[in-house]
Every structure is written in C-alpha cells, then in structure tokens.
Design an enzyme around this catalytic site. Structure first.
Site, PDB file in Angstrom:
ATOM      1  CG  ASP A  11      -4.654  13.782 -44.742  1.00 14.75           C
ATOM      2  OD1 ASP A  11      -4.964  14.199 -43.613  1.00 14.75           O
ATOM      3  OD2 ASP A  11      -3.764  14.328 -45.421  1.00 14.75           O
ATOM      4  CB  SER A  12      -7.289  17.533 -45.052  1.00 11.80           C
ATOM      5  OG  SER A  12      -5.910  17.578 -44.772  1.00 11.80           O
ATOM      6  CB  CYS A  74      -6.622  13.717 -41.208  1.00 14.80           C
ATOM      7  SG  CYS A  74      -6.750  15.515 -41.072  1.00 14.80           S
ATOM      8  CD  GLU A 159      -2.415  19.338 -49.296  1.00 12.71           C
ATOM      9  OE1 GLU A 159      -3.024  19.454 -50.368  1.00 12.71           O
ATOM     10  OE2 GLU A 159      -2.284  18.240 -48.710  1.00 12.71           O
ATOM     11  CB  CYS A 193       0.258  17.520 -38.690  1.00 17.90           C
ATOM     12  SG  CYS A 193      -0.390  17.897 -40.335  1.00 17.90           S
ATOM     13  CG  HIS A 195      -0.078  17.394 -44.663  1.00 15.95           C
ATOM     14  ND1 HIS A 195      -1.281  16.873 -44.272  1.00 15.95           N
ATOM     15  CD2 HIS A 195      -0.263  17.863 -45.932  1.00 15.95           C
ATOM     16  CE1 HIS A 195      -2.161  17.022 -45.246  1.00 15.95           C
ATOM     17  NE2 HIS A 195      -1.566  17.617 -46.265  1.00 15.95           N
TER      18      HIS A 195
HETATM   19  N1  DGL Z   1      -2.757  15.785 -42.307  1.00 19.32           N
HETATM   20  C1  DGL Z   1      -3.639  16.622 -41.545  1.00 19.32           C
HETATM   21  C2  DGL Z   1      -3.399  16.408 -40.042  1.00 19.32           C
HETATM   22  O1  DGL Z   1      -2.845  15.354 -39.666  1.00 19.32           O
HETATM   23  C3  DGL Z   1      -3.474  18.025 -42.033  1.00 19.32           C
HETATM   24  C4  DGL Z   1      -4.563  18.885 -41.629  1.00 19.32           C
HETATM   25  C5  DGL Z   1      -4.857  20.038 -42.545  1.00 19.32           C
HETATM   26  O2  DGL Z   1      -5.420  19.821 -43.616  1.00 19.32           O
HETATM   27  O3  DGL Z   1      -4.586  21.170 -42.120  1.00 19.32           O
HETATM   28  O4  DGL Z   1      -3.782  17.197 -39.210  1.00 19.32           O
END
Ligand code: DGL
Length: 275
Positions: A11-12, A74, A159, A193, A195
């Site tokens: 993931d990011s 992600c 984050e 998403c 997150h």
């Molecule tokens: N968890 C990522 C997603 O599902 C977040 C993306 C991001 O870093 O903006 O899109």
C-alpha cells in the site's frame, strides 16, 4: 522450482494493513511481507505516471525478495498501475509471478448488497478519476447506478493520525453530504480506499439510517482464498510458517506507533530505502 516465499502486500502507507489484517484472519498459515510506501504517500493526488512508477518499483522489490504473488492493497495503485503492470511489465520481468488488486474482487460482489440499485463509492481523487469502479461494476451489475465522491482529505487525516480527532468530522460530514445529494436512494456506501476503515466510527455518525457501509478487507481476503484454491502452483510457491514482515519507506518509529491501530497488533518494521 523456485523456493517458496511470503505473499507480498503493498500500500502507499498504512491503509493496506486493514486488508492484511483480514487476509491473515482468513489465511493465517501463510507468510506475508507488507510494504508501506509512507515516504511517498498519499498516492491519491499523484499522476498516473507517478503512481505507476512508484508501484512498479515496489512490486519489483517484492519480486527481489522472492515473492511470487503480490497484492496491491491500495485502490489508487490498483486503478492507476495494475493493468499496465499485468499486461506490459509482468510478461517481460516476471512471467511466472502474479500481481492482484482490490478493485476486481470488490466489484464482483458489491451489487449483491444493494436493493435500491444505487451504490456510493468513496475514494481518492485518483481512483475516482480513473473511473475504474463504474466501469468494473457495470460488467457484473449493469443495472446498478454508481455515484462517486472523491475524499482527498481523508488519507492525509489517517496518515497523520488525525482520524479520530475533531478535525476529521468536518471532512467526513462534507463528503458524505455531497454523495447523498447526488442520490438520496444510495443504500450502500463502499469505502474504496483501504485507509478509510480507520474513519469508520466517524462515517457511521453521519450515515443515514439503513445505509450499509462496506469495506474491502474481508472481500479481498475471501477472493485471495478462492484464488489460491484455484491456482495450485501459485499456492505451492507461498511459504507457510505464519510469519509476518513489515517494511516502510519512512520512519520505522512512526510506522510502528501508528500501524498498531490499523493492524491490531504490535508491529516492528524495517526501513526500506527506495531512493
Ligand atoms: N490506501 C490507498 C487506496 O486504497 C490510499 C491512496 C493514497 O495514498 O492516497 O487508495
């Protein structure tokens, strides 16, 4: 035959941990390597090209660790990079390895949850602009109307560990109000998403009664179990000692402090320098 290795989960940043948690609960026997590219998160507002290059670089790193199977936990990376990696890069760099995303498994089942045939998708700018959800949902549920709302402040809130703070209320309320304005008949909200499950408590506060809130962890875990059951060779290439390894491209101290909330267990990460 190649030595068995952990399943890679990418993931990011922290969000993919909400998916990994569900995968482990469903498939605890496997080993997993998690990589959060926290140093370059969020990906949501970045260009297609940038997300593609970052994601490919991380996928290559998983392959260098011996992983045969990598899950992009992600949506932004799945929307902006997965297809190119699968179609252009894998045949060239690793024809026997596989990279799977989170969009396809979600779109295969989301329509089953709606009675009004109106589904709301909350996601990053990148995922919304890619139109991946409306396009993919139409393949499985052509009768479903999909409304999207980009929530660009939600990932930064998560984050920065502000997801339970007072500031989060403003943005959660703003984006939920906007999506129900598009169609008050929406009876399913998809958190597209990884997150966003961290904001679940806040989202529920502003969700109209009777609307179902769906996050992807369990769906992706279910789909991975099914994939491994159907692909015996890939299954055999995944090591099974119940071990977990965590990497972050940013500070390990920050990662370990925050990651516990996402993952539900104490984590000791290692630093990865991708520069
Ligand atoms: N968890 C990522 C997603 O599902 C977040 C993306 C991001 O870093 O903006 O899109």
């Amino acid at each position: 035959m190649q030595k068995a290795a952990p399943i890679g989960v990418f993931d990011s940043g922290y969000g993919g941990l909400t998916v990994l948690k569900e995968i482990i609960s469903k498939l605890p026997q496997y080993d997993y390597i998690y990589l959060g590219d926290n140093a370059r998160a969020p990906y949501g507002n970045r260009s297609f090209d940038t997300v593609y290059h970052y994601t490919l670089q991380c996928v290559q790193w998983f392959f260098d660790q011996g992983c045969s199977l990598v899950i992009l936990a992600c949506n932004t990376a799945s929307a902006k990079a997965l297809r190119t990696i699968q179609q252009n890069d894998l045949p060239r760099i690793a024809p026997d390895k596989r990279v799977l995303g989170v969009i396809r498994p979600t779109t295969e089942v989301i329509g089953n949850h709606s009675e009004s045939q109106s589904v709301g998708v909350l996601a990053t700018n990148g995922t919304v602009l890619s139109n991946s959800y409306p396009i993919e949902i139409a393949k499985f549920f052509p009768e479903i109307v999909v409304h999207q709302e980009a929530c660009p402040m939600w990932v930064p809130l998560v984050e920065n560990n502000e997801y339970s703070g007072h500031g989060a209320n403003f943005f959660v309320k703003k984006n939920l109000t906007a999506i129900f304005k598009k169609d008050p008949k929406i009876d399913v909200i998809l958190l597209a998403c990884t997150h966003y499950p961290l904001l679940r408590g806040k989202i529920e506060e502003y969700l109209p009664v009777g609307v179902k809130l769906i996050s992807q962890g369990e769906i992706v875990a279910e789909s991975l179990a099914d994939y491994l059951a159907r692909h015996a060779e890939m299954e055999a290439s995944c090591s099974k000692n119940g071990k977990r390894f965590f990497y972050t491209t940013d500070s390990t101290e920050d990662f370990d402090n925050h990651a516990t909330t996402f993952f539900g267990e104490t984590i000791q990460s290692r630093h990865l320098d991708l520069s």
